[in-house]
Design a protein around this motif. Structure first.
Motif, PDB file in Angstrom:
ATOM      1  N   LEU A 950      48.963  16.245   2.671  1.00  0.00           N
ATOM      2  CA  LEU A 950      49.952  15.987   3.713  1.00  0.00           C
ATOM      3  C   LEU A 950      49.641  14.666   4.417  1.00  0.00           C
ATOM      4  N   LYS A 951      50.658  14.074   4.979  1.00  0.00           N
ATOM      5  CA  LYS A 951      50.466  12.822   5.703  1.00  0.00           C
ATOM      6  C   LYS A 951      49.546  13.002   6.900  1.00  0.00           C
ATOM      7  N   LEU A 956      45.871  21.005   0.289  1.00  0.00           N
ATOM      8  CA  LEU A 956      45.943  22.396  -0.106  1.00  0.00           C
ATOM      9  C   LEU A 956      46.237  22.467  -1.588  1.00  0.00           C
ATOM     10  N   ALA A 957      45.892  23.601  -2.187  1.00  0.00           N
ATOM     11  CA  ALA A 957      46.206  23.843  -3.595  1.00  0.00           C
ATOM     12  C   ALA A 957      46.994  25.131  -3.699  1.00  0.00           C
ATOM     13  N   GLY A 958      47.983  25.136  -4.566  1.00  0.00           N
ATOM     14  CA  GLY A 958      48.796  26.333  -4.741  1.00  0.00           C
ATOM     15  C   GLY A 958      49.724  26.175  -5.929  1.00  0.00           C
ATOM     16  N   PHE A 980      56.755  23.159   2.844  1.00  0.00           N
ATOM     17  CA  PHE A 980      56.385  21.824   3.295  1.00  0.00           C
ATOM     18  C   PHE A 980      57.574  20.889   3.132  1.00  0.00           C
ATOM     19  N   PRO A 981      58.123  20.366   4.215  1.00  0.00           N
ATOM     20  CA  PRO A 981      59.166  19.348   4.080  1.00  0.00           C
ATOM     21  C   PRO A 981      58.632  18.149   3.307  1.00  0.00           C
ATOM     22  N   ARG A 982      59.445  17.608   2.423  1.00  0.00           N
ATOM     23  CA  ARG A 982      58.987  16.461   1.630  1.00  0.00           C
ATOM     24  C   ARG A 982      58.611  15.267   2.505  1.00  0.00           C
ATOM     25  N   SER A 983      59.240  15.193   3.667  1.00  0.00           N
ATOM     26  CA  SER A 983      58.937  14.075   4.563  1.00  0.00           C
ATOM     27  C   SER A 983      57.501  14.132   5.077  1.00  0.00           C
ATOM     28  N   LEU A 988      51.682  14.768  -4.208  1.00  0.00           N
ATOM     29  CA  LEU A 988      51.764  16.051  -4.902  1.00  0.00           C
ATOM     30  C   LEU A 988      51.325  15.804  -6.338  1.00  0.00           C
ATOM     31  N   GLN A 989      50.184  16.384  -6.728  1.00  0.00           N
ATOM     32  CA  GLN A 989      49.632  16.126  -8.048  1.00  0.00           C
ATOM     33  C   GLN A 989      49.113  17.421  -8.659  1.00  0.00           C
ATOM     34  N   PRO A 990      49.059  17.479 -10.002  1.00  0.00           N
ATOM     35  CA  PRO A 990      48.449  18.654 -10.637  1.00  0.00           C
ATOM     36  C   PRO A 990      46.980  18.772 -10.248  1.00  0.00           C
ATOM     37  N   ALA A 991      46.524  19.999 -10.057  1.00  0.00           N
ATOM     38  CA  ALA A 991      45.123  20.260  -9.751  1.00  0.00           C
ATOM     39  C   ALA A 991      44.393  20.625 -11.033  1.00  0.00           C
ATOM     40  N   ALA A 992      43.121  20.270 -11.095  1.00  0.00           N
ATOM     41  CA  ALA A 992      42.353  20.516 -12.311  1.00  0.00           C
ATOM     42  C   ALA A 992      41.747  21.906 -12.359  1.00  0.00           C
TER      43      ALA A 992
END
Length: 1024
Positions: A950-951, A956-958, A980-983, A988-992
């Protein structure tokens, strides 16, 4: 066993006649009377994917390099190719391989047409031509320009040649594409589609759409009905996922997904014909020839990548669609057998393409313990089948032959000869019409159908005139084909006979006539379509065709006449839905709201569905809403419908104004239902007018509905009211936890009361859902050092799901005493084995230097490279004793394993992780062991963990549960979701790392592991 059951079992066994055939590393199972051999080894084509013959019998095979690099990198590298295989000595085995084209993006489809090879290589379809016949394509044309390319490269499959002369392809990824349609608004949406266009690339249109992840292959009945395979077609449970569908024109199919809201709908989504579970279907073909036997003719064969087999599907008419009789055709016991294509050769044999074990991109099967196994191409023959002389007609004269002679070849028993003759007749144009008319009028079988499909591709009125004459014939199948062609050609002179067909005794013919009338678009057909809707008798596919035809015609004035009260309910439903979906709707909302209290359940649910798609009707909805609640206590189903209706309208400002008024209503029931609707809203920001009534609901009642709705206060100072609920010891503990899980990261300061609530909920005596919710909330809270120390003291009593979620709290510089306690507590925790090494490594680097040796020793207990993990799997697999299904079920359902918190089995269990109902069909015992011990080795599609930063700084991961242009809803834990509002999202990235903890090999005994694997392996779908 009763005599009846014993007899049924004996008949079933007799009908299968399965035999086992050892071949190389495989033990194949085939119906008795068939043989299998390798006809192209990995030396000729290492990793084949799809294949197509030319008219001379040369086989073009798309061949992967084995790369699983990210798709954008593969688009740059283009490491794949197409090879041309030849059988130079005529023994049925290929012995020469030539690189026909290299430097290709992942080539997933191949089609030979008119002297060129068309290859689907996302994001484009390429037309490859060898102009000098040297075996190498020297011309490349981007036939369909790239639109999108996403991470799984499922943006495009195909192309596929259809009997109507058009070229089909599929689009799966939920990336927005725009396709221009001259004379009509552009087609622009994110949904999945089957597209088609003319051979020159013009006239792009959608055949069907839906929310499925990945429609793959398309094949056609003799009458031209498209049949398709798809992954993630239906996620309604009970082991469903992938399937086989009937792609009726304009149809919209499951899974339920927000992307389908942007496409034209005719009511409920259409069902699949056949469910594969997690089969990952690929290639599909219809058997045309007689070489495999009459009983297999016109059957469809589907490749199931995950299930290591090719299945057989016999279509049987039911209403205006089909049901299927399903059985296995070819099965391998080798987990590295992954069939991706199946095609019929001209001699009547069958080729099966096995791509091998290389593919890992977005693959739900093992990504760790599989070697890079190469593929092969196999040939299946019917034992004793007589050889077919000159199967491609290469000895026939194709130069000095007139249209009449070509027309007689349409009935040739050799499908390749008949298809070549058809292609030549299309090129002959008008000169071919007279002999085609004789074939069409004098035959009832394959020749007549082929003649009609040739006429479909010849321009001019004369070809249409001949086709119209077929509508008077008595052969239903030919009339179906003719009606389909006249609709495709938009023949206005066919309107009257097509209207007459709306009363035919064949429900399939009525559906096809309705489809054709919709394509033609003549408003004269509207009264007859409305009348046919009233007589359709509950056939969903026919009802869809009628409604879609009304929408395409778009005559609102005529369609409105169908909504009058003297019409049958089915007519009124069709008229209302059609008016609602037209580009220029003229539907009177009063006609819809009058039906919301109808005694007819179908009309009532249809009215609610329509109203939900019209947020501009908010004033009428508000009036109706209050009236219904004022009259009496509503039945639960009607209440649910009204709440869904209100929730659907909240994106519109009028709907938000209505919600504000309802939240302030004097009637408690109205307020409660409004709160439930608000809790389901997907908005970028919370309307300012909602704040005051929501806060009042929190402070005066703090009902679960109010707490859930208050999640829309994210980022506002009023969110403190949720914290106040959590501090209130008079409230139930579950409600206090719910209030905290509704808060955004960074807004939870754990004072004494809140911390006491959360740490008490970690006690093993509490339900697992409470423990996970508490751990998830603590991980997002602002804690002081004494509170962290108290948590560390609890490590030895925590389960895997709690401990792994608390680790991010310690990703900071710790003083030596606190760090020493942290390491000691981890070492003593039974759930330590579940901790992700990547997470611990980041934490340990911040510890004081003197603690690094102890930290390294701990990390060494977890950190294994790929080779070590493979060795550990081998060791554990060798140690496992025989398992027991019943004991395994007890382990699966136990509080210690907590499997049911996240996973469903049948209709029971959680939905945080993948449905395991039919997991035994997809993964073998070693795959299951790997998934339990090393869950981060591979992720099931749609359950890939994502990391959100988040800005404001929190991470967080989910799992992404839903996403829109405004917001993303992330499942952080079972029963814990956050919007979560996109603003507010920076990244947003894939988690390993999987959200499922690793290390169950240390939490469970070897016997328990064996038992639960045996139980999971036994979970397969019940045979139909």
């Amino acid at each position: 066993m009763s005599p009846r059951i014993a007899l049924a079992a004996a008949l079933f066994a007799a009908s299968t006649h399965a035999v086992e055939i050892p071949l190389g590393a495989h033990r194949f199972t085939l119906p008795d009377g068939f043989s299998i051999e390798v006809v192209a080894s990995s030396e000729l084509v290492p990793r084949p994917i799809a294949a197509a013959f030319d008219e001379r019998g040369r086989l073009y095979v798309t061949d992967s390099s084995g790369s699983n690099a990210k798709t954008d990198q593969q688009l740059i590298d283009r490491p794949h190719r197409v090879v041309r295989l030849e059988d130079t000595d005529g023994d049925g085995r290929f012995d020469r391989s030539t690189v026909f084209a290299d430097k290709l993006m992942l080539p997933q489809g191949a089609m030979w047409r008119d002297g060129s090879l068309y290859v689907g290589a996302p994001p484009s379809i390429w037309k490859l031509t060898d102009t000098d016949d040297d075996g190498v394509a020297d011309q490349r044309e981007e036939w369909v320009a790239g639109k999108t390319l996403t991470g799984c490269a499922n943006d495009l499959h195909g192309p596929y040649s259809a009997p109507d002369g058009w070229i089909y392809w599929t689009k799966g990824a939920f990336a927005e594409q725009t396709h221009e349609r001259p004379g009509r608004p552009p087609l622009r949406d994110r949904a999945s589609h089957i597209f088609r266009c003319r051979p020159d690339g013009s006239g792009v249109e959608s055949v069907m759409s839906g929310g499925m992840d990945n429609p793959v292959d398309v094949a056609f009945t003799r009458e031209g009905e498209p049949i398709f395979t798809s992954t993630f077609l239906d996620l309604s449970g009970d082991g469903k996922r992938d399937g086989l569908g009937h792609a009726v024109y304009g149809g919209v199919f499951p899974k339920v997904n927000e992307v389908v809201e942007s496409v034209t709908r005719t009511g409920e989504l259409l069902p699949a014909m056949t469910h594969f579970g997690a089969g990952a279907p690929c290639g599909l073909t219809r058997i045309e020839g007689r070489g495999l036997g009459e009983d297999l003719r016109d059957n469809f064969l589907a490749c199931l990548f995950n299930l290591h087999k090719v299945t057989r599907h016999q279509l049987e008419p039911t209403g205006s669609t089909f049901r299927t009789r399903d059985r296995d055709f070819l099965v391998s016991d080798n987990a590295d057998f992954h069939p991706t294509d199946v095609i019929e050769d001209a001699d009547g044999s069958l080729l099966v393409v096995d791509t091998g074990g290389w593919y890992k991109l977005c693959c739900p099967t093992s990504q760790l313990a599989k070697p890079d196994v190469l593929g092969a191409i196999y040939r299946i023959r019917r034992t004793g089948a007589p050889p077919l002389a000159d199967p491609r007609g290469l000895l026939l004269d194709w130069v000095n032959v007139d249209a009449a002679a070509l027309a007689t070849r349409l009935g040739d028993a050799r499908p390749a000869v008949a298809e070549r003759a058809a292609a030549r007749l299309v090129q002959g144009g008008a000169d071919a019409i007279a002999p085609l008319q004789r074939v069409v009028n004098g035959n009832a079988g394959d020749a007549a159908h082929r003649g009609l499909w040739v006429l479909a591709q010849i321009p001019g009125d004369r070809a249409l005139e001949v086709t119209r004459t077929v509508l008077d014939q008595q052969t239903p199948a030919l009339r179906q084909t003719a009606a389909k062609i006249l609709g495709l050609r938009r023949d206005r002179l066919a309107v009257a006979p097509l209207i007459a067909l709306l009363k035919d005794s064949s429900v399939t013919l009525r559906r096809i006539a309705a489809e054709a009338l919709g394509r033609i678009g003549d408003s004269a057909a509207v009264p007859a379509l409305l009348a046919a809707a009233g007589a359709e008798g509950g056939d969903r596919f026919l009802e869809h065709a009628i409604i879609y035809a009304l929408i395409e015609i778009g005559d609102a004035a005529s369609t409105n006449s169908g909504t009058s009260g003297d019409r049958p309910p089915a007519t009124r439903r069709a008229a209302l839905i059609a008016l609602s979906e037209m580009d220029q709707p003229s539907l009177d909302p009063r006609a819809v709201f009058a039906l919301l209290t109808s005694d007819d359940a179908t009309l009532k649910s249809s009215a609610a569905w329509i109203a939900a798609r019209h947020p501009e009707w908010s004033t009428e909805v508000g009036t109706f809403f209050r009236e219904r609640f004022a009259n009496a206590t509503l039945p639960a189903p009607e209440r649910t419908e009204l709440e869904a209706l209100l929730a659907a309208m909240l994106r519109d400002s009028n709907g938000q104004t209505l919600a504000t008024a309802l939240l302030r209503d004097l009637a408690a029931e109205v307020r409660t239902s409004a709160l439930r609707a608000v809790a389901r809203a997907e908005l970028k920001t919370t309307p300012a007018d909602w704040i005051e009534p929501l806060v009042r609901q929190l402070t005066t009642g703090a009902t679960p509905e109010a707490v859930a709705a208050a999640s829309h206060l994210v980022g506002r100072k009023e969110a403190a009211d949720l914290v106040a609920i959590a501090r209130d010891s008079a409230q139930p503990a579950a409600r206090r936890l719910l209030a905290l899980t509704s808060l955004p990261p960074g807004s939870i300061t754990a004072d004494a009361a809140i911390f006491a609530l959360l740490i008490a909920a970690l006690d093993p005596q509490h339900p697992a859902s409470d423990r996970i919710a508490a751990a998830t909330t603590l991980a997002r809270a602002k804690l002081d050092d004494p509170q962290r120390a108290a948590l560390v003291a609890r490590f030895p009593m925590l389960g895997a799901l709690e401990l792994t979620r608390l680790l991010p709290l310690f990703d900071r510089a710790l003083p030596a005493p606190a760090g020493r306690s942290f390491l000691a507590a981890l070492a003593a925790a039974p759930a330590f084995a579940s901790c992700p090494p990547q997470t611990l490594r980041a934490i340990f680097t911040k510890l004081p230097v003197e603690l690094q040796p102890a930290a390294d020793a701990l990390l060494a207990r977890l950190s294994l490279d790929a080779a070590q993990q493979r060795a550990k799997l081998d060791t554990i697999a060798a140690e496992l004793p025989p398992g027991d299904i019943r004991r395994g079920q007890l382990v699966f359902n136990s509080a210690r394993a907590t499997c049911t918190i996240c996973h469903a089995m049948g209709y029971l269990g959680g939905k945080f992780g993948p449905d395991l109902t039919a997991i035994g069909e997809v993964r073998n015992e070693r795959d299951l062991l790997e998934a339990i011990i090393f869950p981060s080795a591979s992720f099931v599609r749609s359950y890939e963990p994502m990391r959100v930063r988040l800005k404001a700084g929190a991470e967080l991961a989910g799992l992404v549960r839903s996403e829109s242009d405004e917001a993303i809803t992330l499942a952080l834990a079972p029963a814990v979701e956050q919007r979560f509002p996109r603003s507010e999202i920076a990244e947003l990235q894939p988690a390993a790392t999987s959200l499922m903890p690793q290390g169950f090999d240390q939490l469970l005994t070897r016997q328990e592991l064996a038992d639960v694997i045996t139980f999971l392996k036994a979970t397969t779908r019940k045979p139909r």
